[in-house]
Motif scaffolding. Sequence first.
Motif, PDB file in Angstrom:
ATOM      1  N   ARG A 108      16.260  -6.495  -1.802  1.00  5.99           N
ATOM      2  CA  ARG A 108      16.156  -5.931  -0.741  1.00  5.99           C
ATOM      3  C   ARG A 108      15.098  -4.594  -1.017  1.00  5.99           C
ATOM      4  N   MET A 109      14.016  -4.833  -0.212  1.00  8.49           N
ATOM      5  CA  MET A 109      13.176  -3.832  -0.577  1.00  8.49           C
ATOM      6  C   MET A 109      11.981  -3.733   0.502  1.00  8.49           C
ATOM      7  N   ASP A 110      11.499  -2.769   0.752  1.00  8.42           N
ATOM      8  CA  ASP A 110      10.249  -2.691   1.589  1.00  8.42           C
ATOM      9  C   ASP A 110       8.976  -2.822   0.883  1.00  8.42           C
ATOM     10  N   VAL A 111       8.064  -3.773   1.567  1.00 11.78           N
ATOM     11  CA  VAL A 111       6.811  -4.195   0.559  1.00 11.78           C
ATOM     12  C   VAL A 111       5.859  -3.120   0.208  1.00 11.78           C
ATOM     13  N   VAL A 112       6.110  -1.864   0.936  1.00 12.23           N
ATOM     14  CA  VAL A 112       5.252  -0.915   0.516  1.00 12.23           C
ATOM     15  C   VAL A 112       5.748   0.077  -0.565  1.00 12.23           C
ATOM     16  N   ASP A 113       7.071  -0.312  -1.033  1.00 10.01           N
ATOM     17  CA  ASP A 113       7.624   0.293  -2.300  1.00 10.01           C
ATOM     18  C   ASP A 113       7.369  -0.392  -3.469  1.00 10.01           C
ATOM     19  N   LEU A 114       6.622  -1.136  -3.333  1.00 12.88           N
ATOM     20  CA  LEU A 114       6.159  -2.149  -4.694  1.00 12.88           C
ATOM     21  C   LEU A 114       5.135  -1.364  -5.447  1.00 12.88           C
ATOM     22  N   ALA A 115       4.405  -0.563  -4.617  1.00 12.88           N
ATOM     23  CA  ALA A 115       3.603   0.473  -5.177  1.00 12.88           C
ATOM     24  C   ALA A 115       4.248   1.234  -6.235  1.00 12.88           C
ATOM     25  N   GLY A 116       3.765   1.196  -7.330  1.00 15.09           N
ATOM     26  CA  GLY A 116       4.202   2.084  -8.556  1.00 15.09           C
ATOM     27  C   GLY A 116       5.100   0.987  -9.449  1.00 15.09           C
ATOM     28  N   SER A 117       5.649   0.077  -9.015  1.00 18.92           N
ATOM     29  CA  SER A 117       6.287  -1.060  -9.721  1.00 18.92           C
ATOM     30  C   SER A 117       5.512  -1.385 -11.096  1.00 18.92           C
ATOM     31  N   ALA A 118       6.152  -1.772 -12.163  1.00 19.99           N
ATOM     32  CA  ALA A 118       5.548  -2.165 -13.569  1.00 19.99           C
ATOM     33  C   ALA A 118       5.408  -3.724 -13.426  1.00 19.99           C
ATOM     34  N   ASP A 119       6.023  -4.436 -12.502  1.00 17.78           N
ATOM     35  CA  ASP A 119       5.804  -5.702 -12.419  1.00 17.78           C
ATOM     36  C   ASP A 119       4.591  -6.206 -12.143  1.00 17.78           C
ATOM     37  N   ARG A 120       4.277  -7.361 -12.607  1.00 18.48           N
ATOM     38  CA  ARG A 120       2.970  -8.027 -12.349  1.00 18.48           C
ATOM     39  C   ARG A 120       3.068  -9.439 -11.964  1.00 18.48           C
ATOM     40  N   TYR A 121       2.240  -9.679 -10.907  1.00 21.02           N
ATOM     41  CA  TYR A 121       2.613 -11.180 -10.267  1.00 21.02           C
ATOM     42  C   TYR A 121       1.056 -11.825 -10.533  1.00 21.02           C
ATOM     43  N   ASP A 122       1.094 -13.220 -10.585  1.00 20.32           N
ATOM     44  CA  ASP A 122       0.062 -14.005 -10.632  1.00 20.32           C
ATOM     45  C   ASP A 122      -0.365 -14.673  -9.166  1.00 20.32           C
ATOM     46  N   LEU A 123       0.740 -14.873  -8.436  1.00 23.88           N
ATOM     47  CA  LEU A 123       0.373 -14.993  -7.321  1.00 23.88           C
ATOM     48  C   LEU A 123       1.637 -14.323  -6.195  1.00 23.88           C
ATOM     49  N   ILE A 124       0.767 -13.771  -5.105  1.00 21.55           N
ATOM     50  CA  ILE A 124       1.593 -13.041  -4.302  1.00 21.55           C
ATOM     51  C   ILE A 124       1.453 -13.644  -2.729  1.00 21.55           C
ATOM     52  N   ILE A 125       2.487 -14.195  -2.438  1.00 22.77           N
ATOM     53  CA  ILE A 125       2.539 -14.822  -0.826  1.00 22.77           C
ATOM     54  C   ILE A 125       3.058 -13.698  -0.102  1.00 22.77           C
ATOM     55  N   CYS A 126       2.424 -13.658   1.203  1.00 23.82           N
ATOM     56  CA  CYS A 126       2.900 -12.697   2.141  1.00 23.82           C
ATOM     57  C   CYS A 126       2.553 -13.139   3.688  1.00 23.82           C
ATOM     58  N   THR A 127       3.298 -13.972   3.884  1.00 24.22           N
ATOM     59  CA  THR A 127       3.100 -14.336   5.295  1.00 24.22           C
ATOM     60  C   THR A 127       3.680 -13.931   6.447  1.00 24.22           C
ATOM     61  N   LEU A 140      -0.616  -3.810   2.008  1.00 18.94           N
ATOM     62  CA  LEU A 140      -1.571  -4.856   1.322  1.00 18.94           C
ATOM     63  C   LEU A 140      -2.074  -4.068  -0.155  1.00 18.94           C
ATOM     64  N   LYS A 141      -2.161  -2.562  -0.023  1.00 19.85           N
ATOM     65  CA  LYS A 141      -2.516  -1.869  -1.210  1.00 19.85           C
ATOM     66  C   LYS A 141      -1.550  -2.096  -1.952  1.00 19.85           C
TER      67      LYS A 141
END
Length: 396
Positions: A108-127, A140-141
């Motif tokens: 459970r997370m707000d998308v905006v709080d992904l900023a600063g995470s150390a995780d990296r993704y090869d594909l982000i689906i955001c529909t 989007l940032k």
Amino acid sequence: MNSVSQRVAAQYEKHIYPPPLDDLSGKAARDKTERGDPKYFAAHLWPEGPPRNNLRILSAGCGTSQAAHVAYNNPDASVTGVDLSEASLAHQKYLAERHGLKNLRLERMDVVDLAGSADRYDLIICTGVLHHMERPQDGLKALASVLSPRGAIYAMVYASARRAGVYFLQDLFRRLGVAQDASGIAFVRKVLQELPQHHYARWFLPGPGVQIEDAELVDIFLHVQDRAYSVQEVLDLISGAGLAFQGWNDNGLYTRHAQIDPASALWSRLDGATEQVEASVVDSFTLHNMRHSFVARHPSEDAPWRIGFDGKEWLKYRPVLHPSLTPLGGGNFRRGQFQFSLPPQEQQFLQASDGRASISAIIAAAGQSAGAERRELARAFYQRMWRLGHLFYRTG
Ligand SMILES: C[S@@+](CC[C@H](N)C(=O)[O-])C[C@H]1O[C@@H](n2cnc3c(N)ncnc32)[C@H](O)[C@@H]1O
């Protein structure tokens, strides 16, 4: 969590949407090709080839089923689903248990709080998510900040062209204090029945005998936070997040070659126009688009994803059929709303487009006509198929 996210979360806790898939192995799931799913669209997402084998995928604002569906279809990938709504995540958990998905993580997370995470993704689906945020640009940032260097973002936001009527009604209901409860929903249903014939929102009404589900009705007409984008606003959203626009999900929706009569006044005015101007003009003229789906990448100088038919690079491309392209027999084909027929030589080109053979190998194997003539025929054909969105090209 900001107050907009709190209200959006409350809406999707109560009115769970989109309608959850019950069984990922069933027909409904098979028929629902998740847009951006690499099982079907890898060549579209990464023309130059996927960044690695064990893809790291993020479904940002995963809703009820998207993350589980993508995890089920891509067992070698590790999938993360984040969403504000516990109710939606609970359904994703049910699907994970039902299908024994070991490659799915939910949070459970707000998308905006992904900023600063150390995780990296090869594909982000955001529909269907950014347009519900207080500041979509920040959303989007945040996604860009967790995108791997060669990763791709597949996103969808609402399109203003066809949704104008929805915003008149959202405003009307808001002014009247219509709540997202049973009496509010009943009131909305009554108003929809009484809509004037010319009201733009009529596009959103189902055919006779079909009922819009309550959750969908709320999602469309009583949403607490919702905006839409023109073509130019989409491009600005992408560049404002420090990303590069790779392309539309479906080129056919943005090209005069599919949408405008060559005899019309607009056609020749578009000679020499950039693709962006053409896309804006087509969008404003046709008013077809309810949503804009696109792929964005980190900017790069060589942009290995760029598809073009000048020079000679195109001869090395390996064409791939769009997964929804269906032969109807007799040289006729359909893909969604598009139907077209091809003469025998072009049918040969299409049939040889298996994702393995290069265009030059296909040309060498095809037809009786002289080399240069066949090459020009092939160039014109593959460029047209690209513009219409019927073929993808592997460049690497
Ligand atoms: C219309 S649904 C789309 C779900 C899914 N992406 C799909 O296409 O099926 C929108 C989802 O986005 C979630 N959402 C909206 N704003 C969000 C945010 N700021 N952070 C995380 N999730 C969000 C909602 O809770 C809801 O589940």
